[in-house]
Design an enzyme around this catalytic site. Structure first.
Site, short mmCIF file in Angstrom:
data_model
loop_
_atom_site.label_atom_id
_atom_site.label_comp_id
_atom_site.label_asym_id
_atom_site.label_seq_id
_atom_site.Cartn_x
_atom_site.Cartn_y
_atom_site.Cartn_z
N SER A 79 18.11 4.92 29.80
CA SER A 79 17.20 3.82 29.49
C SER A 79 16.96 2.95 30.72
O SER A 79 16.28 1.93 30.65
CB SER A 79 17.76 2.96 28.35
OG SER A 79 19.09 2.57 28.63
N ASN A 101 27.64 -2.18 23.20
CA ASN A 101 26.88 -2.55 22.00
C ASN A 101 26.67 -4.05 21.88
O ASN A 101 25.57 -4.52 21.58
CB ASN A 101 27.57 -2.01 20.75
CG ASN A 101 27.68 -0.49 20.77
OD1 ASN A 101 27.07 0.15 21.63
ND2 ASN A 101 28.44 0.08 19.86
N THR A 124 -19.94 -17.98 6.85
CA THR A 124 -19.07 -17.24 5.93
C THR A 124 -19.79 -15.91 5.75
O THR A 124 -21.02 -15.86 5.77
CB THR A 124 -18.91 -17.95 4.56
OG1 THR A 124 -20.19 -18.05 3.95
CG2 THR A 124 -18.33 -19.36 4.72
N LYS A 153 -26.39 -5.83 33.46
CA LYS A 153 -25.29 -6.11 32.54
C LYS A 153 -24.29 -7.13 33.03
O LYS A 153 -23.96 -7.19 34.21
CB LYS A 153 -24.51 -4.80 32.22
CG LYS A 153 -25.24 -3.82 31.36
CD LYS A 153 -25.64 -4.35 29.98
CE LYS A 153 -24.45 -4.55 29.06
NZ LYS A 153 -23.87 -3.27 28.60
N ASN A 160 -20.71 -8.15 31.18
CA ASN A 160 -19.94 -7.83 29.99
C ASN A 160 -18.71 -8.73 29.81
O ASN A 160 -18.04 -9.05 30.79
CB ASN A 160 -19.48 -6.37 30.05
CG ASN A 160 -20.65 -5.39 30.04
OD1 ASN A 160 -21.68 -5.66 29.41
ND2 ASN A 160 -20.51 -4.30 30.76
N GLU A 179 -12.97 -8.31 25.24
CA GLU A 179 -12.87 -6.98 24.64
C GLU A 179 -11.49 -6.37 24.84
O GLU A 179 -10.89 -5.80 23.93
CB GLU A 179 -13.92 -6.05 25.25
CG GLU A 179 -15.34 -6.43 24.92
CD GLU A 179 -16.32 -5.64 25.78
OE1 GLU A 179 -16.59 -4.48 25.44
OE2 GLU A 179 -16.80 -6.19 26.79
N TYR A 209 26.07 -0.01 15.30
CA TYR A 209 25.18 0.42 16.37
C TYR A 209 24.83 1.90 16.22
O TYR A 209 25.67 2.74 15.91
CB TYR A 209 25.82 0.18 17.75
CG TYR A 209 24.90 0.63 18.89
CD1 TYR A 209 23.90 -0.20 19.36
CD2 TYR A 209 25.00 1.93 19.41
CE1 TYR A 209 23.03 0.23 20.35
CE2 TYR A 209 24.13 2.36 20.41
CZ TYR A 209 23.15 1.51 20.87
OH TYR A 209 22.28 1.93 21.84
N GLN A 238 18.33 1.83 21.05
CA GLN A 238 17.86 1.78 22.44
C GLN A 238 16.33 1.76 22.49
O GLN A 238 15.73 1.29 23.45
CB GLN A 238 18.41 2.99 23.21
CG GLN A 238 17.98 3.06 24.65
CD GLN A 238 18.81 4.06 25.44
OE1 GLN A 238 19.97 3.82 25.70
NE2 GLN A 238 18.21 5.19 25.80
N LYS A 270 13.58 -1.55 22.95
CA LYS A 270 13.23 -2.34 24.13
C LYS A 270 11.81 -2.19 24.67
O LYS A 270 11.14 -3.18 24.93
CB LYS A 270 14.22 -2.03 25.27
CG LYS A 270 15.56 -2.63 25.01
CD LYS A 270 16.58 -2.17 26.01
CE LYS A 270 17.94 -2.23 25.37
NZ LYS A 270 18.07 -1.34 24.17
N1 ARG Z 1 21.39 1.63 26.56
C1 ARG Z 1 21.93 1.27 25.29
C2 ARG Z 1 20.87 0.56 24.45
O1 ARG Z 1 19.94 0.15 25.01
C3 ARG Z 1 23.12 0.37 25.46
C4 ARG Z 1 24.16 0.47 24.40
C5 ARG Z 1 24.70 1.82 24.40
N2 ARG Z 1 25.86 1.95 23.61
C6 ARG Z 1 26.43 3.11 23.43
N3 ARG Z 1 27.52 3.14 22.75
N4 ARG Z 1 25.93 4.21 23.89
O2 ARG Z 1 20.99 0.44 23.26
#
Ligand code: ARG
Length: 458
Positions: A22, A109, A154, A282, A284, A289, A316, A321, A324
């Site tokens: 990640s 975690n 309206t 034009k 725009n 948009e 967890y 992951q 994000k």
């Molecule tokens: N990269 C993981 C996440 O974003 C971090 C936590 C990972 N924990 C684990 N036990 N593998 O969630």
């Protein structure tokens, strides 16, 4: 050698390294991760879980890593998975085996949960500030055109005349709620998950309250399993961001319409428009948009996260992951849209004659004709009917209601008197709407003052 490699006898497949990593996106969290580690190390030393000396060495190492990251010298690699393992492994390179003590009484975690809480708290503050800039621009546009009248709609059909400022103030209110919603979401983000360990708490005598104070958290989670698996605050945050985008998108749609030839109500400054590669004439409204278009990805991130969470068992799971990228993308999207809108709104010029003209020739004062009769004693339902007949008559004559003579008015009802024309003039239709929250000039002046106060307050 993986930091968790003790029970393994074979190397991870390279494809799995790539798949699992990640780091390409959670490096966004680097500064928060280090801030969290610094507070954690200080707590470990204060509690005697590590020695003061070890604590100091760890802090020195973490500061060095922060410097490397800020100078762009830090090296990232998929095999170290995520930002947490990157920092820990670099720490050991810099200060030796004592670096391995940092992760005492902690798990990735609760660490990743902490990072995201810190990140979101920060972003909420920044986004509230950007919202405020957009609100300021709306107010200055409203102030600069305070007596401009436009058709209110309206069903996208001309309904009743309103002040342009009143229309803009409606958006001010939406963005005000957006700010309040974010502030509310902040309360549930302002909770420290660190100390939950992997899921069950820890055997060490930690002091989460101390960490919370160091990092500026108001509350602690009361359940360790909830602490590591809670993503509700992200759902709320994405919902609030989605709604900001929906508001921007509605405003965009209006701006796009208003700049069209058919409406011709406003013109956007050249700095905020683009041209066509083939059609020389034009101009725009791309900003509006694109904002309308980008709304889709933010709503998509909200849907994505809800779908990830649905059916996840405690506590967890690696699925988390996936929380994000959607959040990061939504944050960047909302921030740039708000920033560009804050500027563009101040570059809008209003074609007041065109707006007023649009009110006159579409019977937007018909309700006022009916209200006139009601004030002379006629039941509203009858007044509505008679006015409808008058409109029909005007359509057949191809004229506006205020083009009729007193004689023509009186032919349909003797209640009409000399004062009718003044009463149904577009300006007077607007000025008379003095009910709370209405479009009358005096009420709008009050609303503008209140809005300005809100901006000054916070
Ligand atoms: N990269 C993981 C996440 O974003 C971090 C936590 C990972 N924990 C684990 N036990 N593998 O969630």
């Amino acid at each position: 050698m993986k930091l968790w490699g003790g029970r393994f006898t074979k190397d991870t497949d390279q494809l799995v390294d790539k798949f699992n990593a990640s780091i390409s996106f959670d490096k966004n969290l680097a500064e928060y991760d280090i801030a969290g580690s610094i507070a954690h190390a200080q707590m470990l030393a204060k509690q005697g879980i590590i020695t003061e000396e070890e604590g100091k060495q760890i802090l020195v190492g973490l500061e060095l890593i922060l410097k490397e990251i800020r100078e762009g010298k830090f090296v990232y690699t998929d095999s170290l998975e995520d930002i947490h393992l990157h920092v820990e492994s670099r720490l050991k390179e810099l200060i030796g085996p004592v670096g391995g003590k940092l992760h005492t009484a902690r798990s990735r975690n609760d660490q990743v949960a902490l990072d995201m809480h810190l990140y979101v708290k920060d972003q909420i503050k920044q986004i509230c500030q950007l919202l405020k800039e957009v609100q300021k621009s709306l107010i200055s546009l409203a102030r600069a055109n305070q007596d401009v009248i436009m058709p209110g709609y309206t069903h996208l059909q001309h309904a009743q005349p309103v002040l342009f400022a009143h229309h803009l103030l409606a958006y001010f209110s939406m963005f005000q709620r957006d700010r309040e919603r974010l502030e509310d979401c902040y309360k549930r983000t302002d909770m420290l998950p660190l100390g939950a360990g992997a899921l069950a708490g820890t055997t060490f005598p930690i002091d989460p309250q101390f960490v919370a104070e160091k990092l500026g958290f108001k509350n602690l989670y009361s359940n360790s399993m909830d602490a590591v698996s809670d993503r509700d605050y992200l759902v709320e945050f994405l919902a609030a961001l989605s709604l900001i985008m929906v508001h921007l998108s509605r405003l965009s749609e209006e701006i796009i319409l208003w700049t069209s030839w058919e409406f011709g109500f406003i013109e956007i400054g050249d700095e905020f428009c683009t041209g066509s590669s083939i059609m020389p004439q034009k101009k725009n409204p791309d900003v509006a948009e694109l904002t309308r278009g980008k709304t889709g990805r933010v709503i998509g991130s909200l849907m994505g996260l809800l779908t990830i969470l649905k059916g996840l068992p405690l506590a967890y799971n690696k699925d988390l992951q996936e929380d994000k990228e959607g959040v990061f993308d939504a944050v960047e999207t909302v921030k740039i849209c708000l920033a560009v809108y804050g500027k563009m709104l101040t570059k809008i010029s209003v074609k007041r004659e065109r707006m007023l003209d649009a009110c006159r020739h579409s019977y937007t004062n018909a309700t006022d004709v009916a209200d006139y009769l009601v004030k002379k004693g006629m039941p509203f339902r009858d007044a509505h009917y008679i006015t409808g007949q008058l409109v029909q008559y005007c359509i057949s004559k191809n004229c506006a209601l205020d083009d009729l003579s007193l004689g023509e008015f009186r032919k349909i009802s003797p209640l009409f008197e000399e004062d009718v024309l003044a009463e149904i003039a577009i300006e007077s239709c607007v000025a008379k709407r003095l009910s709370p929250g209405g479009t009358g000039h005096a009420v709008v002046e009050l609303a503008l003052k209140e809005a300005e106060q809100k901006l000054a307050l916070y």
